[in-house]
Design an enzyme around this catalytic site. Structure first.
Site, PDB file in Angstrom:
ATOM      1  N   ALA A 263     -33.448 -28.197 -14.620  1.00 26.20           N
ATOM      2  CA  ALA A 263     -34.524 -28.034 -14.877  1.00 26.20           C
ATOM      3  C   ALA A 263     -35.178 -27.226 -16.158  1.00 26.20           C
ATOM      4  O   ALA A 263     -36.079 -27.062 -16.241  1.00 26.20           O
ATOM      5  CB  ALA A 263     -35.733 -27.369 -12.970  1.00 26.20           C
ATOM      6  N   THR A 264     -34.340 -25.934 -16.037  1.00 29.84           N
ATOM      7  CA  THR A 264     -34.366 -25.084 -16.466  1.00 29.84           C
ATOM      8  C   THR A 264     -34.919 -25.191 -18.399  1.00 29.84           C
ATOM      9  O   THR A 264     -35.819 -25.738 -19.101  1.00 29.84           O
ATOM     10  CB  THR A 264     -33.498 -23.721 -16.588  1.00 29.84           C
ATOM     11  OG1 THR A 264     -33.517 -23.219 -15.321  1.00 29.84           O
ATOM     12  CG2 THR A 264     -33.707 -23.136 -17.825  1.00 29.84           C
TER      13      THR A 264
ATOM     14  N   SER B 127     -34.749 -31.263 -11.223  1.00 31.22           N
ATOM     15  CA  SER B 127     -33.273 -31.363 -11.432  1.00 31.22           C
ATOM     16  C   SER B 127     -32.650 -31.955 -10.214  1.00 31.22           C
ATOM     17  O   SER B 127     -33.296 -31.997  -8.636  1.00 31.22           O
ATOM     18  CB  SER B 127     -33.025 -29.329 -11.199  1.00 31.22           C
ATOM     19  OG  SER B 127     -31.725 -28.895 -11.566  1.00 31.22           O
ATOM     20  N   ALA B 128     -31.802 -32.368 -10.023  1.00 30.07           N
ATOM     21  CA  ALA B 128     -31.140 -33.031  -8.939  1.00 30.07           C
ATOM     22  C   ALA B 128     -30.425 -32.457  -8.168  1.00 30.07           C
ATOM     23  O   ALA B 128     -30.085 -33.420  -7.139  1.00 30.07           O
ATOM     24  CB  ALA B 128     -30.409 -34.075  -9.577  1.00 30.07           C
ATOM     25  N   HIS B 129     -30.470 -30.939  -8.181  1.00 33.50           N
ATOM     26  CA  HIS B 129     -29.606 -30.905  -7.191  1.00 33.50           C
ATOM     27  C   HIS B 129     -30.066 -29.890  -6.356  1.00 33.50           C
ATOM     28  O   HIS B 129     -29.861 -28.823  -5.109  1.00 33.50           O
ATOM     29  CB  HIS B 129     -27.916 -29.003  -7.618  1.00 33.50           C
ATOM     30  CG  HIS B 129     -29.247 -28.213  -8.543  1.00 33.50           C
ATOM     31  ND1 HIS B 129     -29.147 -26.499  -7.555  1.00 33.50           N
ATOM     32  CD2 HIS B 129     -30.126 -27.546  -9.521  1.00 33.50           C
ATOM     33  CE1 HIS B 129     -30.067 -25.601  -8.179  1.00 33.50           C
ATOM     34  NE2 HIS B 129     -30.161 -26.133  -9.510  1.00 33.50           N
TER      35      HIS B 129
ATOM     36  N   CYS C 256     -32.721 -17.177  -8.737  1.00 31.14           N
ATOM     37  CA  CYS C 256     -32.412 -16.117  -9.924  1.00 31.14           C
ATOM     38  C   CYS C 256     -33.011 -14.998  -9.867  1.00 31.14           C
ATOM     39  O   CYS C 256     -32.349 -14.222 -10.750  1.00 31.14           O
ATOM     40  CB  CYS C 256     -33.263 -17.336 -11.419  1.00 31.14           C
ATOM     41  SG  CYS C 256     -34.779 -16.422 -11.003  1.00 31.14           S
TER      42      CYS C 256
HETATM   43  N1  PLP Z   1     -38.384 -24.190 -11.211  1.00 30.27           N
HETATM   44  C1  PLP Z   1     -38.054 -24.222  -9.912  1.00 30.27           C
HETATM   45  C2  PLP Z   1     -40.132 -23.941  -9.281  1.00 30.27           C
HETATM   46  C3  PLP Z   1     -37.051 -23.742  -8.842  1.00 30.27           C
HETATM   47  O1  PLP Z   1     -37.260 -23.449  -8.100  1.00 30.27           O
HETATM   48  C4  PLP Z   1     -35.863 -23.509  -9.955  1.00 30.27           C
HETATM   49  C5  PLP Z   1     -34.230 -23.348  -9.542  1.00 30.27           C
HETATM   50  O2  PLP Z   1     -34.724 -21.931  -8.220  1.00 30.27           O
HETATM   51  C6  PLP Z   1     -35.989 -24.068 -11.641  1.00 30.27           C
HETATM   52  C7  PLP Z   1     -37.171 -24.726 -12.243  1.00 30.27           C
HETATM   53  C8  PLP Z   1     -34.779 -24.022 -12.080  1.00 30.27           C
HETATM   54  O3  PLP Z   1     -34.008 -25.133 -11.736  1.00 30.27           O
HETATM   55  P1  PLP Z   1     -32.442 -25.566 -12.227  1.00 30.27           P
HETATM   56  O4  PLP Z   1     -31.588 -24.694 -11.975  1.00 30.27           O
HETATM   57  O5  PLP Z   1     -32.232 -26.932 -12.368  1.00 30.27           O
HETATM   58  O6  PLP Z   1     -32.618 -25.123 -13.534  1.00 30.27           O
END
Ligand code: PLP
Length: 399
Positions: free
Chosen positions: A80-81, A208-210, A335
């Site tokens: 997703a990032t 994001s799949a996870h 994070c």
């Molecule tokens: N956006 C939101 C709202 C999230 O909760 C997260 C992960 O915690 C992300 C983005 C980032 O996801 P990824 O770790 O798949 O990059």
């Protein structure tokens, strides 16, 4: 070491907002692909490549189906990032002639805040709205700051820390009326609440799949193809994969896993949401019954079915977690934990340092059992009451 007690799997995992255990059906399917499908999806000169390409296209259709999109509107990424980066930076570069202003909120995930900050360094103007005390941003508040030079609004569907839902359909309508593009970070919403890009007026969507029982290392960006046709400047140039938007050989097993995770989420969304809501309510009721002086953070109703963020007044969270070695929860977003950041989401919602600093996020998921919730209620209640009685002299009640 892991051991089973009836339906309590130790340690108890209540951190599904950070990442979810993979659905065994997804593991089986991916294992099969890992074992047998090593073709390169861009190499169509033989059956191996053709089959790999078919697998990717099947997954694309499964992802699209879950969010009411068309398969050609889905671009696979690694997270997703990455999707959020592609959306924000890709729009900023592509539409630089039209404008140079982006609107978002200080309660967004760093996946949006960091690329917005980077764009600001490059000369873009970024407005970061403060949410209300529930963590919500209204369409009206965004409307007020949208101007002639605004090209993009970025608002999350559901907050990862407190679970509050934003009024996405209203923001989508406002964005359309003001002719600005709307990116929605739906990473926490997918698989928990219905998301439909048409009904909600979303032009770009990150996922994001996870986060919904798929594998790590694979995500997707939805990019609207008509009314309006959104164009993006690619951020990873390479072999022209994904229509030239995102170069690099496809992560075929991961993409297959994400596709199946989407199909499963679509098929059992109502059932999953109902179960998670019941676990959420049980956890909250149990805490309220056993522990005094606690606060639920986030919106009381407009919230994810699975997220319980509680401030335990007067308790040092690090001490509480030390007393809960067999329960996996989160103090702040994944994070930011491990850093000194006292949970910026709660702080921007207006919580004082006490309330923000004593908050714990419990996030059950598809595989959480009632017994695990009961175990957690008992252990947390005992630990909080013990710590409070031990800390009487320094106990400060601020709520
Ligand atoms: N956006 C939101 C709202 C999230 O909760 C997260 C992960 O915690 C992300 C983005 C980032 O996801 P990824 O770790 O798949 O990059």
């Amino acid at each position: 070491m892991s051991m089973e007690h009836n339906t309590v799997k130790m340690p108890v995992y209540l951190d599904n907002n950070a990442s979810t255990p993979m659905d065994p059906r997804v593991v089986d399917r991916m294992t099969d692909v890992l074992r047998h499908e090593h073709g390169h999806p861009s190499n169509k000169t033989h059956g191996f490549g053709n089959r790999a390409a078919d697998l990717v296209e099947t997954a694309r259709a499964q992802v699209a189906e879950l969010i009411g999109a068309r398969p050609q509107e889905i671009v696979f990424t690694a997270s997703a990032t990455e999707s959020c980066n592609l959306a924000l930076k890709g729009v900023a570069e592509m539409y630089s002639q039209r404008g140079n202003h982006i609107v978002t909120s200080v309660s967004e995930h760093k996946a949006v805040l960091a690329p917005a900050g980077r764009l600001e360094e490059r000369g873009l103007s970024v407005t970061r709205l403060a949410p209300d005390s529930y963590g919500r941003i209204s369409a009206e508040a965004i409307d007020e700051v949208v101007g002639e030079r605004t090209i993009l609004v970025s608002a999350m569907a559901a907050n990862n820390v407190v679970g509050t839902l934003n009024p996405i359909a209203a923001i989508g309508r406002m964005a359309k009326r003001r002719a600005v593009l709307f990116h929605c970070d739906a990473t926490q919403a997918i698989g928990k609440i219905p998301i439909n890009v048409e009904a909600m007026g979303i032009d770009l969507l990150s996922m994001s799949a996870h986060k919904f029982h798929g594998p790590k290392g694979v995500g997707a960006l939805y990019i609207r193809r008509q009314a309006p046709k959104v164009r993006l400047t690619p951020q990873i140039d390479g072999g022209g994969q994904e229509g030239g938007i995102r170069g690099g050989t496809h992560n075929v097993p991961g993409i297959v896993g994400m596709g199946l995770a989407c199909e499963i989420a679509a098929n059992q969304l109502d059932e999953d949401a109902r179960r998670m809501r019941a676990l959420h309510d049980r956890l909250l009721t149990g805490f309220l019954r056993n522990i005094g002086n606690i606060n639920l953070n986030g919106h009381p109703d407009e919230r994810l079915p699975n997220t319980v963020n509680i401030s335990f007044g007067g308790v040092v969270v690090a001490e509480l977690l030390e007393n809960l070695p067999d329960i996996a929860v989160s103090a702040g977003a994944a994070c930011t934990s491990g850093t000194d950041d006292p949970n910026y989401v709660l702080r921007v919602m207006g919580c004082d340092e006490q309330r923000a600093g004593t908050s714990v996020r419990f996030s059950p998921g598809r595989f959480t059992t009632v017994e695990e919730i009961d175990y957690c209620i008992e252990k947390v209640s005992t630990a909080v009451n013990k710590l409070r009685s031990g800390n009487k002299s320094s106990f400060v009640c601020t709520f």
